[in-house]
Motif scaffolding. Structure first.
Motif, PDB file in Angstrom:
ATOM      1  N   VAL A  83       1.175  -1.436  -0.405  1.00 21.27           N
ATOM      2  CA  VAL A  83      -0.249  -0.095   0.214  1.00 21.27           C
ATOM      3  C   VAL A  83       0.446   0.979   0.094  1.00 21.27           C
ATOM      4  CG1 VAL A  83      -1.420   1.474   1.327  1.00 21.27           C
ATOM      5  CG2 VAL A  83      -1.814  -0.759   0.907  1.00 21.27           C
ATOM      6  N   LEU A  84       1.790   1.589   0.517  1.00 24.55           N
ATOM      7  CA  LEU A  84       2.739   2.471   1.051  1.00 24.55           C
ATOM      8  C   LEU A  84       3.108   2.791  -0.446  1.00 24.55           C
ATOM      9  CD1 LEU A  84       4.769   2.078   4.458  1.00 24.55           C
ATOM     10  CD2 LEU A  84       2.657   3.724   2.986  1.00 24.55           C
ATOM     11  N   VAL A  85       3.401   1.406  -0.944  1.00 26.84           N
ATOM     12  CA  VAL A  85       4.539   1.872  -2.715  1.00 26.84           C
ATOM     13  C   VAL A  85       3.923   2.299  -3.566  1.00 26.84           C
ATOM     14  CG1 VAL A  85       5.784   0.349  -4.186  1.00 26.84           C
ATOM     15  CG2 VAL A  85       6.232   0.368  -2.313  1.00 26.84           C
ATOM     16  N   VAL A  86       2.539   2.343  -3.905  1.00 26.68           N
ATOM     17  CA  VAL A  86       0.831   2.532  -4.603  1.00 26.68           C
ATOM     18  C   VAL A  86       1.581   3.391  -4.331  1.00 26.68           C
ATOM     19  CG1 VAL A  86      -1.141   1.930  -4.831  1.00 26.68           C
ATOM     20  CG2 VAL A  86       0.132  -0.304  -5.089  1.00 26.68           C
ATOM     21  N   PHE A  87       1.210   3.759  -2.833  1.00 27.04           N
ATOM     22  CA  PHE A  87       0.660   5.377  -2.684  1.00 27.04           C
ATOM     23  C   PHE A  87       1.767   6.246  -3.684  1.00 27.04           C
ATOM     24  CE2 PHE A  87       1.024   8.751   0.564  1.00 27.04           C
ATOM     25  CZ  PHE A  87      -0.822   9.711   0.770  1.00 27.04           C
ATOM     26  N   ILE A  88       3.152   5.169  -2.739  1.00 27.16           N
ATOM     27  CA  ILE A  88       4.087   7.058  -3.076  1.00 27.16           C
ATOM     28  C   ILE A  88       3.785   6.712  -4.966  1.00 27.16           C
ATOM     29  CG2 ILE A  88       6.635   6.671  -3.700  1.00 27.16           C
ATOM     30  CD1 ILE A  88       6.781   5.516  -1.101  1.00 27.16           C
ATOM     31  N   ILE A  89       4.066   5.451  -5.579  1.00 31.62           N
ATOM     32  CA  ILE A  89       3.755   5.960  -6.949  1.00 31.62           C
ATOM     33  C   ILE A  89       2.476   6.542  -7.401  1.00 31.62           C
ATOM     34  CG2 ILE A  89       3.281   4.043  -8.928  1.00 31.62           C
ATOM     35  CD1 ILE A  89       4.853   2.126  -7.813  1.00 31.62           C
ATOM     36  N   ILE A  90       0.855   6.692  -6.745  1.00 34.83           N
ATOM     37  CA  ILE A  90       0.225   7.248  -7.686  1.00 34.83           C
ATOM     38  C   ILE A  90       0.927   9.099  -6.625  1.00 34.83           C
ATOM     39  CG2 ILE A  90      -2.221   7.976  -6.439  1.00 34.83           C
ATOM     40  CD1 ILE A  90      -2.671   5.234  -6.061  1.00 34.83           C
ATOM     41  N   ILE A  91       1.484   9.090  -5.807  1.00 33.11           N
ATOM     42  CA  ILE A  91       1.951  10.546  -5.405  1.00 33.11           C
ATOM     43  C   ILE A  91       2.834  11.086  -6.261  1.00 33.11           C
ATOM     44  CG2 ILE A  91       2.991  11.764  -4.092  1.00 33.11           C
ATOM     45  CD1 ILE A  91       0.355  11.855  -3.121  1.00 33.11           C
ATOM     46  N   ILE A  92       4.093  10.070  -7.218  1.00 34.75           N
ATOM     47  CA  ILE A  92       5.128  10.803  -7.928  1.00 34.75           C
ATOM     48  C   ILE A  92       4.009  11.124  -9.897  1.00 34.75           C
ATOM     49  CG2 ILE A  92       6.289  10.026  -9.399  1.00 34.75           C
ATOM     50  CD1 ILE A  92       7.641   8.174  -6.781  1.00 34.75           C
ATOM     51  N   ILE A  93       2.961   9.752  -9.991  1.00 37.27           N
ATOM     52  CA  ILE A  93       2.827  10.222 -11.577  1.00 37.27           C
ATOM     53  C   ILE A  93       1.420  11.103 -10.855  1.00 37.27           C
ATOM     54  CG2 ILE A  93       0.786   9.277 -12.808  1.00 37.27           C
ATOM     55  CD1 ILE A  93       1.755   6.214 -11.971  1.00 37.27           C
ATOM     56  N   ILE A  94       0.775  11.827 -10.150  1.00 36.71           N
ATOM     57  CA  ILE A  94       0.279  13.369 -10.070  1.00 36.71           C
ATOM     58  C   ILE A  94       1.569  13.899 -10.007  1.00 36.71           C
ATOM     59  CG2 ILE A  94      -1.323  14.581  -8.858  1.00 36.71           C
ATOM     60  CD1 ILE A  94      -3.075  12.416  -7.462  1.00 36.71           C
ATOM     61  N   PHE A  95       2.191  14.311  -9.376  1.00 33.50           N
ATOM     62  CA  PHE A  95       3.192  14.947  -9.690  1.00 33.50           C
ATOM     63  C   PHE A  95       3.621  15.948 -10.762  1.00 33.50           C
ATOM     64  CE2 PHE A  95       8.342  17.346  -8.485  1.00 33.50           C
ATOM     65  CZ  PHE A  95       7.268  17.926  -7.801  1.00 33.50           C
ATOM     66  N   MET A  96       4.502  14.098 -11.876  1.00 29.26           N
ATOM     67  CA  MET A  96       4.590  14.353 -12.740  1.00 29.26           C
ATOM     68  C   MET A  96       3.725  15.131 -13.921  1.00 29.26           C
ATOM     69  SD  MET A  96       8.106  13.483 -11.971  1.00 29.26           S
ATOM     70  CE  MET A  96       8.091  13.379 -13.722  1.00 29.26           C
ATOM     71  N   THR A  97       2.595  14.989 -13.768  1.00 26.40           N
ATOM     72  CA  THR A  97       1.980  15.483 -14.340  1.00 26.40           C
ATOM     73  C   THR A  97       1.298  16.632 -14.123  1.00 26.40           C
ATOM     74  OG1 THR A  97      -0.278  14.606 -13.463  1.00 26.40           O
ATOM     75  CG2 THR A  97       0.377  13.185 -14.791  1.00 26.40           C
ATOM     76  N   THR A  98       1.488  16.948 -13.716  1.00 23.02           N
ATOM     77  CA  THR A  98       1.133  18.370 -12.958  1.00 23.02           C
ATOM     78  C   THR A  98       1.988  19.129 -13.263  1.00 23.02           C
ATOM     79  OG1 THR A  98       1.619  18.314 -10.426  1.00 23.02           O
ATOM     80  CG2 THR A  98      -0.462  18.347 -11.071  1.00 23.02           C
TER      81      THR A  98
END
Length: 117
Positions: free
Chosen positions: A97-112
């Motif tokens: 869950v922590l790894v998926v959460f970190i990946i989602i945060i990175i994807i959101i940050f990169m898209t913005t």
């Protein structure tokens, strides 16, 4: 004249400083994994507010500790092994869950960052 051979016994283990005297081996006391269970409860509460997913290992750990204090070593081993398995499952799930959460945060940050140069 008959020669008699002396009885000589050779120890199979060395009698040096590091060797222990042979004797009955005692089984180690069963483990209860209470600290690991508490860590899982805290991690699940911190990750998603789902502390209830960490409670089954904690329950088995407390049962193992109670059985050990009452002298029921077989019950303590049984509950301790269940607590260990439940802790492994909880630890793997919280890590995923922590790894998926970190990946989602990175994807959101990169898209913005790509949308707003």
């Amino acid at each position: 004249m008959e020669t008699r051979q002396a009885d000589v016994s050779i120890p199979l283990q060395s009698s040096g400083w590091g060797s222990a005297a042979p004797g009955p081996r005692a089984d180690p006391p069963p483990r209860d994994y209470v600290l690991w269970s508490l860590l899982n409860v805290v991690l699940w509460c911190a990750v998603a507010g789902l502390g209830c997913l960490g409670f089954p290992p904690l329950v088995y750990s407390i049962k193992a500790r109670d059985c050990k204090l009452l002298g029921d070593l077989e019950g303590a081993r049984r509950h301790g092994s269940r607590a260990r398995v439940a802790n492994i499952i909880c630890s793997v799930l919280v890590t995923l869950v922590l790894v998926v959460f970190i990946i989602i945060i990175i994807i959101i940050f990169m898209t913005t960052m790509l949308e707003n140069p």
